[in-house]
Design an enzyme around this catalytic site. Structure first.
Site, PDB file in Angstrom:
ATOM      1  N   LYS A 188      24.219  86.395  11.521  1.00 45.96           N
ATOM      2  CA  LYS A 188      25.179  87.502  11.471  1.00 45.96           C
ATOM      3  C   LYS A 188      26.549  87.004  10.999  1.00 45.96           C
ATOM      4  O   LYS A 188      26.825  85.811  11.003  1.00 45.96           O
ATOM      5  CB  LYS A 188      25.303  88.149  12.859  1.00 45.96           C
TER       6      LYS A 188
HETATM    7  C1  LIG Z   1      17.938  95.114  13.764  1.00 47.01           C
HETATM    8  C2  LIG Z   1      17.949  94.012  14.790  1.00 47.01           C
HETATM    9  N1  LIG Z   1      17.868  94.310  16.085  1.00 47.01           N
HETATM   10  C3  LIG Z   1      17.885  93.361  17.035  1.00 47.01           C
HETATM   11  C4  LIG Z   1      17.990  92.029  16.714  1.00 47.01           C
HETATM   12  C5  LIG Z   1      17.968  91.001  17.800  1.00 47.01           C
HETATM   13  O1  LIG Z   1      19.168  90.300  17.905  1.00 47.01           O
HETATM   14  P1  LIG Z   1      19.271  89.013  18.853  1.00 47.01           P
HETATM   15  O2  LIG Z   1      18.626  87.891  18.098  1.00 47.01           O
HETATM   16  O3  LIG Z   1      20.744  88.816  19.050  1.00 47.01           O
HETATM   17  O4  LIG Z   1      18.573  89.330  20.123  1.00 47.01           O
HETATM   18  C6  LIG Z   1      18.094  91.657  15.365  1.00 47.01           C
HETATM   19  C7  LIG Z   1      18.213  90.248  14.992  1.00 47.01           C
HETATM   20  O5  LIG Z   1      18.303  89.874  13.866  1.00 47.01           O
HETATM   21  C8  LIG Z   1      18.055  92.667  14.373  1.00 47.01           C
HETATM   22  O6  LIG Z   1      18.130  92.385  13.073  1.00 47.01           O
END
Ligand SMILES: Cc1ncc(COP(=O)(O)O)c(C=O)c1O
Length: 383
Positions: A188
């Site tokens: 990110k």
């Molecule tokens: C659309 C979406 N939702 C949720 C997540 C999950 O994020 P995290 O890895 O911080 O749990 C991601 C991770 O890339 C994502 O792209």
């Protein structure tokens, strides 16, 4: 860095290292003053009254859904075409994700298909701003409001993205639904290693989220520490350990400061991608609808029907040319973890987006020459 040109690279430097060292020196390393400051700065950046930091976006999504009352027997309409964490968060609540199809030009939920999937057990909408591009919030919020359903925005990728409202351009996370959930994973634009946050305008909901992220504790460590009196906490409902550490929050604060410049730099690289790829019949370049501005977290093109090479063939040719790529966004319903949850129907565009999408390198360490090299290799591989 040697090796192939990477698709993403976090922008971390001595300022982040100094911030971690500063926090280490204080002895307060989790869920303390740095987390509180990061929450304030994040809330101010997106224009939300409240931000609640969590250990990841997956944790944020789970926490938000539980806090909004999603539980066993409920259905939540969401895309399958998303990182699997979107669907997993629904299942973590004991609820069932009901998958709606996406639009091929934006990779975002098609509101007409969402409308078709709503039923008597629908308890919430979980909408995704895929790869940073805001989904059609206006249409999706209208659908939800007509039925009194809460809307959770999976804004994992969308920090710094904007939508056009009747008040003008507003950042994702204000929020426009009931809550928005962000990720600070290294792919990110702002990273804390791992980490996440929920933003909301609802102070009572934020207080509930704060309790639930820390075991359901009624009095936080910081409050007990500051009180100067003997304070006993209580645990009124079961909670989770979804805390962000102060070490991570300190990194996040530096990263937030870098975000405005990063947004400008990415847009310039994407403009160059467009110059080079627009008009090539084999490749469909992503578009921003008039109502949305993406942060360009990722640049995902689609191989058109005019390209007779497979996604894998193109990816292998690019790798041989020293360029990493990733396939487009996955589809949860096609993964073994979801095989027993079907049958699934009407997700053809999601499947096509998965099978023909190609994430190209895009990060602050790239030059315009790097973009030119990627485009030349891509067009050679796709023809
Ligand atoms: C659309 C979406 N939702 C949720 C997540 C999950 O994020 P995290 O890895 O911080 O749990 C991601 C991770 O890339 C994502 O792209």
């Amino acid at each position: 860095m040697t090796g192939p040109l990477q698709i993403a690279r976090p922008d971390l430097g001595p300022e982040e290292a100094a911030a971690v060292a500063r926090v280490l020196g204080t002895g307060w390393v989790t869920q303390g003053p740095e987390v509180a400051a990061f929450e304030r700065e994040l809330a101010a950046f997106v224009g939300a009254p409240e931000a609640v930091a969590t250990s990841s976006c997956t944790a944020a999504l789970h926490l938000a859904l539980v806090a909004l009352g999603v539980g066993p027997g409920d259905e939540v309409v969401c895309p399958s075409h998303s990182f699997i964490a979107t669907a997993n968060a629904v299942r973590q609540c004991g609820a069932t994700p009901v998958f709606a199809d996406v639009d091929l030009d934006t990779f975002n939920l098609d509101p007409a298909d969402v409308a078709r999937r709503l039923g008597p057990r629908t308890r919430a909408l979980l909408v995704v701003h895929q790869l940073g591009l805001p989904c059609d919030l206006e249409a999706l919020l209208a659908l939800a409001r007509a039925r009194g359903l809460p809307v959770v925005e999976d804004a994992a990728c969308a920090l710094g993205s904007e939508v056009l409202t009747e008040r003008g351009w507003e950042r994702i996370g204000r929020p426009h639904g009931d809550v928005a959930c962000f990720s600070f994973h290294p792919r990110k634009l702002v990273t804390t290693g791992d980490g996440g946050a929920v933003t909301t305008r609802d102070a009572a909901l934020a207080a509930r989220l704060r309790r639930m992220r820390q075991h359901g504790m009624t009095v936080t460590d910081a409050q007990r520490h500051a009180s100067g009196a003997v304070v006993f906490e209580a645990y009124e409902a079961p909670g989770f350990n979804y805390r962000l550490t102060d070490l991570q929050a300190a990194v996040g604060r530096v990263q937030l400061g870098r975000l405005p410049a990063a947004l400008v730099a990415r847009r310039a690289l994407v403009d160059r991608y467009r110059e080079r790829l627009d008009g090539a019949p084999e490749v469909v370049v992503p578009v921003e609808p008039p109502r949305a501005r993406t942060n360009w977290q990722s640049f995902c093109v689609r191989l058109s029907d005019r390209c007779d090479r497979s996604q894998r063939e193109v990816m292998e040719a690019l790798l041989a040319a020293g360029i990493s790529t990733r396939r487009g966004v996955m589809c949860a319903h096609l993964e073994p973890a979801y095989a027993d949850q079907g049958p699934y129907e009407g997700l053809a565009r999601s499947e096509q987006a998965r099978d023909r999408g190609l994430v190209l390198p895009l990060h602050g360490g790239m030059s315009v020459d790097d973009v030119d090299r990627v485009c030349a290799a891509l067009l050679a591989a796709a023809r």
